[in-house]
Structure formats: structure tokens, C-alpha cells
Scaffold this active site. Structure first.
Site, short mmCIF file in Angstrom:
data_model
loop_
_atom_site.label_atom_id
_atom_site.label_comp_id
_atom_site.label_asym_id
_atom_site.label_seq_id
_atom_site.Cartn_x
_atom_site.Cartn_y
_atom_site.Cartn_z
N TRP A 21 -104.71 16.54 -35.82
CA TRP A 21 -105.32 17.88 -35.76
C TRP A 21 -105.72 18.40 -37.14
O TRP A 21 -106.80 18.94 -37.35
CB TRP A 21 -104.33 18.83 -35.09
CG TRP A 21 -104.69 20.28 -35.10
CD1 TRP A 21 -105.94 20.81 -35.13
CD2 TRP A 21 -103.77 21.38 -35.05
NE1 TRP A 21 -105.86 22.20 -35.10
CE2 TRP A 21 -104.54 22.56 -35.05
CE3 TRP A 21 -102.38 21.49 -34.98
CZ2 TRP A 21 -103.97 23.84 -34.99
CZ3 TRP A 21 -101.81 22.75 -34.92
CH2 TRP A 21 -102.60 23.91 -34.94
N ASP A 56 -102.69 10.72 -32.33
CA ASP A 56 -103.20 11.68 -31.35
C ASP A 56 -104.41 12.46 -31.89
O ASP A 56 -104.37 12.97 -33.01
CB ASP A 56 -102.08 12.66 -30.97
CG ASP A 56 -102.54 13.65 -29.92
OD1 ASP A 56 -102.93 13.20 -28.82
OD2 ASP A 56 -102.53 14.87 -30.18
N TYR A 61 -110.79 18.75 -32.49
CA TYR A 61 -110.16 18.87 -33.81
C TYR A 61 -111.24 18.82 -34.88
O TYR A 61 -111.83 17.78 -35.16
CB TYR A 61 -109.10 17.77 -34.02
CG TYR A 61 -107.87 17.94 -33.14
CD1 TYR A 61 -107.65 19.12 -32.42
CD2 TYR A 61 -106.92 16.94 -33.01
CE1 TYR A 61 -106.53 19.28 -31.60
CE2 TYR A 61 -105.80 17.09 -32.20
CZ TYR A 61 -105.63 18.27 -31.50
OH TYR A 61 -104.52 18.43 -30.69
N ARG A 136 -105.98 21.18 -21.69
CA ARG A 136 -105.31 22.36 -21.11
C ARG A 136 -105.82 22.54 -19.69
O ARG A 136 -107.01 22.35 -19.43
CB ARG A 136 -105.65 23.63 -21.90
CG ARG A 136 -104.88 23.74 -23.17
CD ARG A 136 -105.02 25.08 -23.85
NE ARG A 136 -104.17 25.10 -25.02
CZ ARG A 136 -102.87 25.39 -25.00
NH1 ARG A 136 -102.29 25.74 -23.87
NH2 ARG A 136 -102.16 25.33 -26.10
N GLN A 187 -98.41 16.13 -22.67
CA GLN A 187 -98.25 16.56 -24.07
C GLN A 187 -98.02 18.07 -24.08
O GLN A 187 -98.90 18.84 -23.68
CB GLN A 187 -99.52 16.19 -24.87
CG GLN A 187 -99.37 16.56 -26.33
CD GLN A 187 -100.57 16.15 -27.18
OE1 GLN A 187 -100.95 16.88 -28.08
NE2 GLN A 187 -101.14 15.00 -26.92
N LEU A 219 -92.26 20.85 -35.29
CA LEU A 219 -91.60 21.69 -36.30
C LEU A 219 -92.05 23.15 -36.15
O LEU A 219 -92.00 23.94 -37.10
CB LEU A 219 -91.93 21.19 -37.72
CG LEU A 219 -91.53 19.75 -38.03
CD1 LEU A 219 -91.95 19.36 -39.44
CD2 LEU A 219 -90.02 19.56 -37.85
N GLY A 221 -94.99 24.25 -35.91
CA GLY A 221 -96.11 24.54 -36.81
C GLY A 221 -95.64 24.69 -38.26
O GLY A 221 -96.38 25.16 -39.11
N ARG A 284 -94.03 14.05 -46.73
CA ARG A 284 -93.40 14.62 -45.53
C ARG A 284 -93.62 13.71 -44.31
O ARG A 284 -92.77 13.63 -43.43
CB ARG A 284 -93.97 16.00 -45.23
CG ARG A 284 -93.51 17.02 -46.25
CD ARG A 284 -94.06 18.38 -45.93
NE ARG A 284 -93.88 19.26 -47.05
CZ ARG A 284 -94.74 20.19 -47.41
NH1 ARG A 284 -95.85 20.36 -46.74
NH2 ARG A 284 -94.48 20.95 -48.45
P1 NAP Z 1 -95.79 20.55 -36.81
O1 NAP Z 1 -95.20 19.30 -37.40
O2 NAP Z 1 -94.92 21.44 -36.01
O3 NAP Z 1 -96.43 21.44 -37.97
C1 NAP Z 1 -97.13 20.87 -39.03
C2 NAP Z 1 -97.29 21.96 -40.08
O4 NAP Z 1 -96.02 22.18 -40.67
C3 NAP Z 1 -98.24 21.56 -41.20
O5 NAP Z 1 -99.00 22.69 -41.58
C4 NAP Z 1 -97.30 21.16 -42.30
O6 NAP Z 1 -97.82 21.40 -43.60
C5 NAP Z 1 -96.12 22.04 -42.06
N1 NAP Z 1 -94.91 21.38 -42.57
C6 NAP Z 1 -94.33 20.27 -42.10
N2 NAP Z 1 -93.24 19.93 -42.81
C7 NAP Z 1 -93.15 20.87 -43.74
C8 NAP Z 1 -92.25 21.07 -44.79
N3 NAP Z 1 -91.18 20.27 -45.00
N4 NAP Z 1 -92.44 22.12 -45.57
C9 NAP Z 1 -93.48 22.93 -45.37
N5 NAP Z 1 -94.39 22.78 -44.42
C10 NAP Z 1 -94.22 21.76 -43.61
O7 NAP Z 1 -96.98 20.03 -35.93
P2 NAP Z 1 -98.49 20.56 -35.65
O8 NAP Z 1 -99.35 20.11 -36.77
O9 NAP Z 1 -98.51 21.99 -35.29
O10 NAP Z 1 -98.82 19.69 -34.36
C11 NAP Z 1 -98.69 18.27 -34.41
C12 NAP Z 1 -99.75 17.60 -33.56
O11 NAP Z 1 -99.64 18.05 -32.21
C13 NAP Z 1 -101.22 17.92 -33.93
O12 NAP Z 1 -101.69 17.14 -35.01
C14 NAP Z 1 -101.92 17.56 -32.65
O13 NAP Z 1 -102.13 16.16 -32.58
C15 NAP Z 1 -100.92 17.99 -31.59
N6 NAP Z 1 -101.22 19.32 -31.01
C16 NAP Z 1 -101.53 19.37 -29.68
C17 NAP Z 1 -101.77 20.59 -29.06
C18 NAP Z 1 -102.08 20.60 -27.59
O14 NAP Z 1 -102.43 21.66 -27.06
N7 NAP Z 1 -101.98 19.49 -26.93
C19 NAP Z 1 -101.71 21.79 -29.81
C20 NAP Z 1 -101.38 21.72 -31.16
C21 NAP Z 1 -101.13 20.48 -31.75
P3 NAP Z 1 -98.20 20.13 -44.55
O15 NAP Z 1 -99.33 19.45 -43.87
O16 NAP Z 1 -98.55 20.76 -45.84
O17 NAP Z 1 -96.96 19.27 -44.64
#
Ligand code: NAP
Length: 314
Positions: A21, A56, A61, A136, A187, A219, A221, A284
Site C-alpha cells: 500500500w 499484497d 494503491y 470491500r 483480509q 501495528l 497503522g 523495520r
Molecule cells: P501497519 O504495519 O499497521 O502500519 C504501517 C505504518 O506504521 C507505516 O506508516 C510505518 O511507518 C509505521 N510503523 C511501523 N513500524 C514502526 C515503528 N517501529 N516506528 C514507527 N512507525 C512504524 O500496516 P499498514 O501499512 O496500515 O497496512 C499493512 C498492509 O495491509 C498494507 O500495505 C496493505 O497491503 C494492507 N491493507 C489492506 C486494507 C484492506 O482494506 N484490505 C486496508 C489497509 C491496508 P514506516 O513505513 O516509516 O516504518
């Protein structure tokens, strides 16, 4: 990294998946600079080198830019296509698509599903998607029409396996009844910051029918990870502080980090949750992969669960 079968299919994935994403660095394709593309390629490479094998995507995206960047990496790295599983999603249409007056909406019409899949294949530069998911639930979903589109894609060799995203158990059951092929994933948003799927039957269905739950935003977000600040203006900041304190206590006790604990908490569930890691920071991404070898005890799992609920269990 350890692996796990996806649903009842032959697909075998790394224990954690990598989500694309954020790899374009923006939602807006006009903001994607060559530097951002290069950082996105670097993140994808870091995930591949750290052992993630399920990637994914979604057509939306950065309006296709994320898939395009991934396609560049596939071209660059010889043999990568054979080592990885590529998943994408369709069904969300942005405001203004295709005409200026069109609203933001969901679209599971057969024509749109097929067209969207073909667009993803083209941007990724591949012949077949390993997994194709409906993003969705469409309020106007006709299960028979979706089944027909899925069958066409399968017959044409464009998709190996199918799944859904953000579906309630009843919606998944309804679609499965119409589909000749098994739906192998749901998912969903699940993490210590989002517990709903533990309570609403989603994980029960996954466990009972061997559907793999892919966890998005594992995490929260970023709010569960190590350096993210707690927003004191948020309504649930007391709850977040309680959870953070418990995570920090346990991280100290186990010589680990909050990131690893948050991912390991998902991995412990018997439904075989596959967290989708979303960081674009190579360090990370690597650190998160270590969660695959980290096991929480039942007591540790419950101590985090109770802190996340902010309420004693009955
Ligand atoms: P997440 O792992 O919960 O959040 C990632 C965010 O957290 C990034 O902005 C990252 O920043 C930050 N982060 C992670 N570790 C960190 C740390 N130690 N310190 C500070 N910031 C940290 O996951 P997500 O990106 O929200 O979602 C993961 C995947 O789920 C997406 O890529 C997508 O494939 C999928 N998704 C699906 C849907 C759906 O409706 N199906 C919706 C949303 C997402 P940095 O990049 O700077 O580390």
C-alpha cells in the site's frame, strides 16, 4: 522465514506477508517522484531479502503506481517471480472514475472485476495473480455475477486462487455458496488496536472453514510500534497508554520490542493469522520478520489482550 499454507489451497506463504500500500509514498500518483519510486523498490527488495514471500496489492494503491513499482522490481530481480506469491484486490472505485460526476463506490460487476484484474496483471508485468481478493463488500453485490467473473478469470489462467477482504462471516458464506472455487482468505483489520474480529465471528469462521485471515494494519497503522507517539486528543488515549505500558513491560521482560509483540500476538491465534507488514523502512521490515520466530505464552497473550480491551475479562 517459516511458512504456512493459505486456506485449503496449495499456496504456501511466509508466516508474515508484505503489504505494498505505502510503497509509492502517497495516494496521489502525481506526487510519485523517481526518488519515491526508488525508496519503494528498496522496501520491496528488503522484504524479499528478509524472506517475505506473499506480497499484497490493490488496484487503488496510488492508483496503480504501487503495482507498477513492484513490476519494476520483478523485472530487476531474476527468479523473483517464481519465489513469491502475488495478491491483489479490486472493487473500490474512486470518485471521478470514469466520469467527473461518479461517486466513490464499490463495484463487483463482472465486467469491472475482469477489467481491473487485467489492469493489475499489466502493471505488475505478470500473466497470473496467485490470489485475487474483493476489497470491500459491495452493497449491490450479486454473488452469481461475481462467481461468473471469478470462473472466467480462472479459466483464462489469470488468477489461481480467490478471496475477500473486510467481509462479515455472513457475506463470505453467501458468496461462497455461489462460487465453484473455494474462497481461501478474508483480509481483515485485526490487531491489538482493533479486536472486533475476535468477537464478531470472523476468526471463528476462518478457523472452522480453514480460511486464512490476512491481518491488515497489524501495528494499527503504526500506533502499536515502537516510536509512534500516543495522540492525547484521541478518545481512547487512556486505553492506548495502558496497552503501551503493558507492551513495554513485556518487551523489557522478553528482551524484545513492541513491534515484535504486536505481530507475535496475531501469530499465536490458532486460525493461522498472517499479518501484512506495511512499513517501507528496510530496518523495520527486517525487524518485523523476526516475529515469525517469537512465541508468546498463553499468559503473555492474555495480558496483552486484557490491556488492549482496557477491561477485565468476565
Ligand atoms: P501497519 O504495519 O499497521 O502500519 C504501517 C505504518 O506504521 C507505516 O506508516 C510505518 O511507518 C509505521 N510503523 C511501523 N513500524 C514502526 C515503528 N517501529 N516506528 C514507527 N512507525 C512504524 O500496516 P499498514 O501499512 O496500515 O497496512 C499493512 C498492509 O495491509 C498494507 O500495505 C496493505 O497491503 C494492507 N491493507 C489492506 C486494507 C484492506 O482494506 N484490505 C486496508 C489497509 C491496508 P514506516 O513505513 O516509516 O516504518
Amino acid at each position: 522465514m517459516q511458512t504456512i499454507p493459505i486456506g485449503k489451497s496449495k499456496l504456501q506463504s511466509s508466516r508474515l506477508a508484505y503489504g505494498c500500500w505505502r510503497v509509492a509514498g502517497s495516494w496521489n500518483p502525481e506526487e510519485v517522484t523517481p526518488e519515491r519510486e526508488a525508496a519503494g523498490r528498496q522496501a520491496i527488495l528488503a522484504a524479499y531479502e528478509a524472506g517475505y514471500t506473499l506480497f499484497d496489492h490493490a488496484d487503488i494503491y496510488c492508483m496503480g503506481a504501487a503495482e507498477r513499482i513492484f513490476g519494476q522490481v520483478l523485472k530487476q530481480v531474476s527468479g523473483m517471480r517464481k519465489q513469491v506469491l502475488i495478491a491483489s484486490k479490486c472493487g473500490i472505485r474512486k470518485k471521478g472514475d470514469p466520469s467527473p460526476a461518479a461517486p466513490y463506490r464499490y463495484d463487483f460487476s463482472a465486467d469491472y472485476i475482469i477489467r481491473s484484474c487485467e489492469g493489475s496483471l499489466k502493471r505488475l508485468g505478470i500473466e497470473t495473480l496467485d490470489l485475487y481478493q474483493l476489497h470491500r463488500p459491495d452493497y449491490l453485490c450479486d454473488p452469481e455475477e461475481v462467481a461468473e467473473a471469478f470462473s472466467k478469470l480462472k479459466k483464462a489462467g489469470k488468477v489461481r486462487e480467490f478471496g475477500v477482504s473486510n467481509f462479515r462471516p455472513s457475506q463470505l458464506t453467501l458468496l461462497q455458496q455461489a462460487c465453484p472455487m473455494r474462497l481461501i482468505v478474508n483480509q481483515v483489520q485485526i490487531s491489538l488496536a482493533r479486536l472486533q474480529c475476535l468477537e464478531d465471528g470472523t476468526l471463528d469462521q476462518c478457523l472452522g472453514e480453514r480460511i486464512t485471515p490476512l491481518a491488515w494494519s497489524p501495528l494499527g497503522g503504526g500506533q502499536l510500534a515502537d516510536v509512534m507517539p500516543i495522540d492525547l486528543r484521541s478518545n481512547d488515549h487512556a486505553q492506548r497508554i495502558g496497552l503501551r505500558e503493558e507492551m513495554e513491560r513485556l518487551a523489557r521482560e522478553r528482551g524484545s520490542s513492541r513491534t515484535i509483540l504486536a505481530l507475535a500476538w496475531l501469530l499465536k491465534h490458532p486460525a493461522g493469522i498472517v499479518p501484512i507488514v506495511g512499513s517501507v523502512n528496510p530496518e523495520r521490515i527486517k525487524e518485523s520478520a523476526r516475529a515469525a520466530d517469537f512465541t508468546l505464552s498463553r499468559e503473555e497473550w492474555y495480558s496483552l489482550f486484557e490491556a488492549a480491551r482496557h477491561e477485565r475479562l468476565p
